[in-house]
Each structure stands twice: as structure tokens, then as C-alpha cells.
Design a protein around this motif. Structure first.
Motif, mmCIF file in Angstrom:
data_model
loop_
_atom_site.group_PDB
_atom_site.id
_atom_site.type_symbol
_atom_site.label_atom_id
_atom_site.label_comp_id
_atom_site.label_asym_id
_atom_site.label_seq_id
_atom_site.Cartn_x
_atom_site.Cartn_y
_atom_site.Cartn_z
ATOM 1 N N THR A 1 -6.616 4.130 -13.281
ATOM 2 C CA THR A 1 -6.445 5.217 -13.908
ATOM 3 C C THR A 1 -6.203 6.328 -12.643
ATOM 4 O OG1 THR A 1 -6.332 4.755 -15.317
ATOM 5 C CG2 THR A 1 -6.097 6.955 -15.331
ATOM 6 N N ILE A 2 -7.119 6.754 -11.769
ATOM 7 C CA ILE A 2 -7.820 8.276 -10.918
ATOM 8 C C ILE A 2 -6.294 7.693 -10.269
ATOM 9 C CG2 ILE A 2 -8.825 9.306 -9.369
ATOM 10 C CD1 ILE A 2 -10.013 9.146 -11.446
ATOM 11 N N ILE A 3 -6.638 5.605 -9.320
ATOM 12 C CA ILE A 3 -5.736 5.643 -8.344
ATOM 13 C C ILE A 3 -4.193 5.744 -8.235
ATOM 14 C CG2 ILE A 3 -5.558 3.814 -6.486
ATOM 15 C CD1 ILE A 3 -8.264 3.761 -6.684
ATOM 16 N N SER A 4 -3.733 4.902 -9.313
ATOM 17 C CA SER A 4 -2.098 5.188 -10.061
ATOM 18 C C SER A 4 -1.861 6.408 -9.856
ATOM 19 C CB SER A 4 -2.342 4.540 -11.524
ATOM 20 O OG SER A 4 -2.860 3.327 -11.575
ATOM 21 N N LEU A 5 -2.105 7.587 -10.296
ATOM 22 C CA LEU A 5 -2.184 9.048 -10.387
ATOM 23 C C LEU A 5 -2.167 9.424 -8.936
ATOM 24 C CD1 LEU A 5 -3.952 10.112 -13.461
ATOM 25 C CD2 LEU A 5 -1.467 9.502 -13.955
ATOM 26 N N PHE A 6 -2.967 8.928 -8.358
ATOM 27 C CA PHE A 6 -2.982 9.626 -6.832
ATOM 28 C C PHE A 6 -1.699 9.024 -6.283
ATOM 29 C CE2 PHE A 6 -3.838 9.011 -2.221
ATOM 30 C CZ PHE A 6 -4.078 10.200 -2.078
ATOM 31 N N LEU A 7 -1.403 7.660 -6.562
ATOM 32 C CA LEU A 7 -0.519 6.778 -5.913
ATOM 33 C C LEU A 7 1.322 7.636 -5.857
ATOM 34 C CD1 LEU A 7 -1.815 3.464 -5.684
ATOM 35 C CD2 LEU A 7 -1.412 5.190 -3.627
ATOM 36 N N LEU A 8 0.874 7.838 -7.659
ATOM 37 C CA LEU A 8 2.033 8.201 -8.547
ATOM 38 C C LEU A 8 2.876 9.323 -7.716
ATOM 39 C CD1 LEU A 8 5.195 7.803 -10.364
ATOM 40 C CD2 LEU A 8 2.784 9.109 -12.116
ATOM 41 N N GLY A 9 1.685 10.367 -7.626
ATOM 42 C CA GLY A 9 1.550 11.640 -6.674
ATOM 43 C C GLY A 9 2.049 11.713 -5.624
ATOM 44 N N VAL A 10 1.918 10.882 -4.642
ATOM 45 C CA VAL A 10 2.354 11.389 -3.325
ATOM 46 C C VAL A 10 3.259 10.614 -3.467
ATOM 47 C CG1 VAL A 10 1.445 9.385 -0.817
ATOM 48 C CG2 VAL A 10 -0.164 10.479 -2.613
ATOM 49 N N ALA A 11 4.384 9.556 -4.397
ATOM 50 C CA ALA A 11 5.150 9.097 -4.384
ATOM 51 C C ALA A 11 5.901 10.088 -4.392
ATOM 52 C CB ALA A 11 5.652 7.647 -4.534
ATOM 53 N N THR A 12 5.801 11.252 -5.373
ATOM 54 C CA THR A 12 7.073 12.250 -5.721
ATOM 55 C C THR A 12 7.210 13.123 -5.245
ATOM 56 O OG1 THR A 12 6.257 11.705 -8.221
ATOM 57 C CG2 THR A 12 7.674 13.855 -7.462
ATOM 58 N N ILE A 13 5.844 13.202 -4.276
ATOM 59 C CA ILE A 13 6.304 14.535 -3.072
ATOM 60 C C ILE A 13 6.944 13.615 -2.204
ATOM 61 C CG2 ILE A 13 4.394 16.144 -1.593
ATOM 62 C CD1 ILE A 13 2.383 15.378 -3.671
ATOM 63 N N SER A 14 6.442 12.637 -1.701
ATOM 64 C CA SER A 14 7.512 12.091 -0.477
ATOM 65 C C SER A 14 8.752 12.167 -0.623
ATOM 66 C CB SER A 14 6.607 11.150 -0.167
ATOM 67 O OG SER A 14 5.288 10.919 0.315
ATOM 68 N N GLY A 15 9.523 11.902 -1.610
ATOM 69 C CA GLY A 15 11.085 12.019 -2.361
ATOM 70 C C GLY A 15 11.480 13.451 -2.352
ATOM 71 N N LEU A 16 10.593 14.230 -3.108
ATOM 72 C CA LEU A 16 10.978 15.509 -3.090
ATOM 73 C C LEU A 16 10.890 16.003 -1.547
ATOM 74 C CD1 LEU A 16 8.756 16.985 -5.231
ATOM 75 C CD2 LEU A 16 11.392 16.862 -6.072
ATOM 76 N N LEU A 17 10.412 16.226 -0.603
ATOM 77 C CA LEU A 17 10.930 16.408 1.414
ATOM 78 C C LEU A 17 12.089 15.619 1.480
ATOM 79 C CD1 LEU A 17 6.490 15.701 2.028
ATOM 80 C CD2 LEU A 17 8.096 17.987 1.770
ATOM 81 N N LEU A 18 11.560 13.791 1.306
ATOM 82 C CA LEU A 18 13.324 13.324 1.682
ATOM 83 C C LEU A 18 14.939 13.928 1.051
ATOM 84 C CD1 LEU A 18 11.922 9.768 2.053
ATOM 85 C CD2 LEU A 18 12.249 10.967 3.729
ATOM 86 N N TYR A 19 14.264 14.670 0.217
ATOM 87 C CA TYR A 19 15.797 15.030 -0.395
ATOM 88 C C TYR A 19 15.648 16.497 -0.134
ATOM 89 C CZ TYR A 19 19.239 16.624 -4.178
ATOM 90 O OH TYR A 19 20.314 16.818 -5.184
#
Length: 457
Positions: free
Chosen positions: A417-435
Motif C-alpha cells: 500500500t505504501i509503495i502504491s501510494l508513493f507511485l501514485l504521488g510521483v505520477a500526479t506530480i509529474s503530470g502537473l509539471l508537464l501541464y
């Protein structure tokens, strides 16, 4: 010479005087010892020899007639009599009877037999005195350890008696005290427990051998060497308050007086120093005082105090245990006087149930700290409130501890669960940076038109 007594003939006196002079000078006179108020018999020469006319005289400045075997001559004194027609018997001896007596016998010739009578008197009224000694109600004497004691012995006797002191430790055999056998008085400079025992003064008349003894028991006392110590305890029998006072190192045991303070109201006194106080007399903060007194001091005695207090409790309000595990609940008592009794209870029913040590519950106590260890925790059986109770005669205090029992945590699922939450956070931050990045907006024309329209509006 008694009235009516016939005076001896002059030739008899001459013969008697000559014979007495020779006998005395040669030391041939017999010696007889009698005791005052007693009786004595003086023999006339050889008692087995044939007897002639016997006459007894008392030798003073001149011979004094006493009595004769001639019945026509009455005795000078009624207490004088003849035994076997020859021996002089004297009743009710007095000191004045002491002197030289002569028996004159006339058979074929005249013979004189001198006899020396010595009268012993006493000993009477043997008096023993031990100075610096106190006296108990039963007459036994005592002195303080380390003090000095003077001993003296007096007795009236004639001649002056031989005085001896004997000492007998208890238990033990009496021994002559000192090397001087005529010691009538002496001083012991440093009394010690080894000198405790019976002291006997023996006065002996050296003439008669009569002896009188007086024995005085002497105890050596010592005051306590420490300070008194007061304590309060809970009586195991009645759960009442028991006060105890100790003052060690003295002989004999001291006396104790317990009082309530302030006010000085007497609780009790005894040689044990233990008193039981009714619960009605017990209040939080009350002070009790013990005054110890000893027969040899100190003069004002010594004291100690004890203050009665109810217990105070300290514990963690909550504890957690995982199912199947172990947990320890701790309860600390402070300020209790006397010491408190600590109990563990479950607050699940009325009345509350006192927990007993078992395989499931381990109860240990060190001083006023108690631990309850629950083994193999179960949510159904063990979760809930536990009560630590501390009680003494002054009061009762309780504290509740909540025990929460939880299921063990799955470590593997938690890591995923901790790893999944970590990856989801990384993906969200990356999308915002690209946008929101301008660089990416200019390179992608698909993103340019919405930007121009936004600026135009």
C-alpha cells in the motif's frame, strides 16, 4: 564470793596459787570455747581417773569459789552445776564468763587443773552495702554499665570476724572475690555485664567457727545505644493500624508511651512498644509520638514520631496489547503510611472481581510498585478497564487503566500500500509539471491555441 559460800583454807589457796602459776607459765591449761547464751562443760583433769573432793574456782585477782562436790557447799550461781561430780557445767554463757577456771581435786593429795574459757559472740547483723546502686521493687540492686560501685560488709562479733566476699555469675560457681581473704570493702571502677550476679559477704567467728552470710543480687544495666524508630503497619488480623516503636541496644528492655499529637492524648504504654489504634482514631495526616524511657537513662528519654497518610497512585491510563501477545500494567503507590496493600481488579461486574495470580495473570510487587502482566491477550476476555487499588487504614485509592486489544498488523500489505501510494504521488506530480511547464506548451501546437484564446479573452 557468793553469800554463804565457804572460803577455802589458806593452805589450799597457797597450793592452788602455786599450781596455777606453774600451769599458766608452762601453758598447760586446757582451752574451752563456748558461745554467748549457750552452755559449756569444763572437765577436771582426766575424766576417767578416780575422783576425790572436787572444788571449782574462778581466777580473778584472787580465787573465787564457784561450787564443790561437797553437798554442804551450795554453788555460787544457780547456772553453775557439776556433771559426774567433777565437770563444771555453765548455762547461759555471757562475755563476763570468759577467763581462767581451776578445778582442785583432793584425793591422796591435792591437785589443781586450770581451764581457760573463751566466749565467742556473733557474728550478728551482717550488713552489705553497695553504693551508687539503685533498687528494684523486689529489692534487687542494679548499677549502670561503665559506672563504679563500692562494696562494704559489716558485722558485729567477738572477736572481730573474718570477712570474705564471694561472687557467683549466673549461671556459675561461687568464687572467692579477690586474693585478700579479709577484704571487707572494695571498689569496682568499671562495671560490665560480666560482673552481674550474686555478691555474698560471709562473716566467720574465728573462735566458734559460726558463720553468717548475706547475698545481694546485682544487675548491670545499660541504656539503648541507638535512637528510637517508629513505624506504622496494617494489622494482618483486623486490618487496623498497628504502631510499633523500637529502641535497641539496652538492657533491660525500655518502656514505651504512645501519644496522639498534638494534644498528648495517651494511646497506650508497654514494654513491647506495640499499640493497636481503632479505625475511629485514624485520620489522614495525624501524627503519633513514641516516648521511650530506660531505667538508667537518659533522664528525659528519647522519642520518635510517625505520620499517618493515605496512599497516592500513579499509572498509565491506557495500554495496548495485540491478540496473542503479552502486556504489563504498572501501578506505583507513594506517600502511604502505613504501607498500602495493592490489589488488581477487573471493572466488569459489581462487585469488582479481585484478580488472582494464574497462568494468564502474573502479579508481581517490589516495594510499593505492582505489575500485572496479561499473557496471550484476547479481545473478548481481556479488553476493558483494569483497576489498581491501594488501601491502608487511612484510606483507599483506585485508578483505572484501559487495555485495548488489537489484531496484529499485516506487514506485507502495508508495504504494498505504501509503495502504491508513493507511485501514485510521483505520477500526479509529474503530470502537473508537464501541464504547467511553458517549455512543453511552445513545443506542442495542440497546446498553443487554447493558450492564445485564453489570452485574448
Amino acid at each position: 564470793m557468793a553469800a554463804g559460800a565457804r572460803a577455802p583454807q589458806p593452805r589450799v589457796l597457797l597450793c592452788l596459787g602455786a599450781l596455777l602459776a606453774r600451769a599458766v607459765s608452762a601453758g598447760l591449761e586446757a582451752v574451752v570455747i563456748g558461745e554467748a547464751l549457750g552452755s559449756v562443760t569444763l572437765l577436771c583433769g582426766n575424766a576417767s581417773a578416780p575422783r576425790g573432793l572436787v572444788t571449782w574456782y574462778r581466777n580473778d585477782s584472787e580465787p573465787v569459789f564457784l561450787l564443790s562436790s561437797n553437798s554442804s557447799l551450795p554453788p555460787a550461781v544457780s547456772r553453775f552445776s557439776l556433771v559426774n561430780a567433777s565437770a563444771l557445767h555453765i548455762e547461759a554463757l555471757s562475755l563476763q564468763d570468759e577467763g581462767t577456771y581451776t578445778c582442785q581435786e583432793v584425793l591422796n593429795n591435792t591437785r589443781c587443773f586450770p581451764v581457760s574459757l573463751q566466749v565467742a559472740d556473733g557474728p550478728y547483723q551482717v550488713e552489705v552495702n553497695i553504693s551508687t546502686a539503685g533498687s528494684l521493687p523486689n529489692g534487687t540492686l542494679f548499677v549502670a554499665k561503665g559506672s563504679q560501685a563500692a562494696f562494704s560488709c559489716r558485722s558485729s562479733a567477738r572477736p572481730p570476724p573474718l570477712v570474705e566476699w564471694w561472687f557467683q555469675a549466673a549461671p556459675g560457681r561461687a568464687e572467692l572475690f579477690g586474693s585478700n581473704r579479709t577484704l571487707s570493702s572494695f571498689v569496682l571502677l568499671q562495671m560490665s555485664p560480666g560482673l552481674q550476679g550474686n555478691y555474698t559477704c560471709a562473716a566467720t567467728n574465728t573462735l566458734s567457727g559460726r558463720q553468717r552470710k548475706v547475698t545481694a543480687e546485682l544487675l548491670v544495666y545499660s541504656p539503648p545505644t541507638s535512637a528510637p524508630q517508629c513505624s506504622a503497619e496494617t494489622s494482618l488480623v483486623s486490618s487496623t493500624l498497628q504502631l510499633t516503636c523500637r529502641w535497641d541496644g539496652g538492657y533491660p528492655e525500655p518502656d514505651f508511651l504512645w501519644t496522639e499529637e498534638p494534644g498528648g492524648m495517651i494511646v497506650g504504654n508497654s514494654t513491647l512498644g506495640v499499640e493497636t489504634v481503632n479505625n475511629s482514631q485514624v485520620e489522614d495526616g495525624k501524627t503519633f509520638k513514641c516516648l521511650g524511657s530506660h531505667i538508667v537513662g537518659p533522664a528525659l528519654g528519647a522519642s520518635c514520631v510517625v505520620q499517618i497518610k493515605s496512599p497516592s497512585l500513579l499509572s498509565e491510563p491506557m495500554k495496548t496489547c495485540f491478540v496473542g501477545g503479552n502486556v504489563t500494567l504498572t501501578c506505583q503507590v507513594s506517600g502511604a503510611s502505613p504501607l498500602a496493600k495493592i490489589l488488581w481488579l477487573r471493572n466488569l461486574s459489581q462487585p469488582e472481581v479481585v484478580l488472582q495470580p494464574s497462568n494468564h495473570y502474573l502479579i508481581t510487587q517490589a516495594g510499593q510498585s505492582s505489575n500485572l502482566t496479561v499473557h496471550n491477550c484476547s479481545r473478548d476476555l481481556d479488553e476493558g478497564y483494569y483497576v489498581c487499588r491501594a488501601e491502608n487504614p487511612v484510606g483507599v485509592r483506585e485508578v483505572d487503566i484501559w487495555l485495548s486489544v488489537k489484531e496484529p498488523v499485516n506487514v506485507g500489505s502495508m508495504v504494498g500500500t505504501i509503495i502504491s501510494l508513493f507511485l501514485l504521488g510521483v505520477a500526479t506530480i509529474s503530470g502537473l509539471l508537464l501541464y504547467y511547464s511553458p517549455v512543453f506548451c511552445w513545443k506542442g501546437k495542440g497546446f498553443l491555441v487554447p493558450l492564445l484564446l485564453l489570452q485574448a479573452s
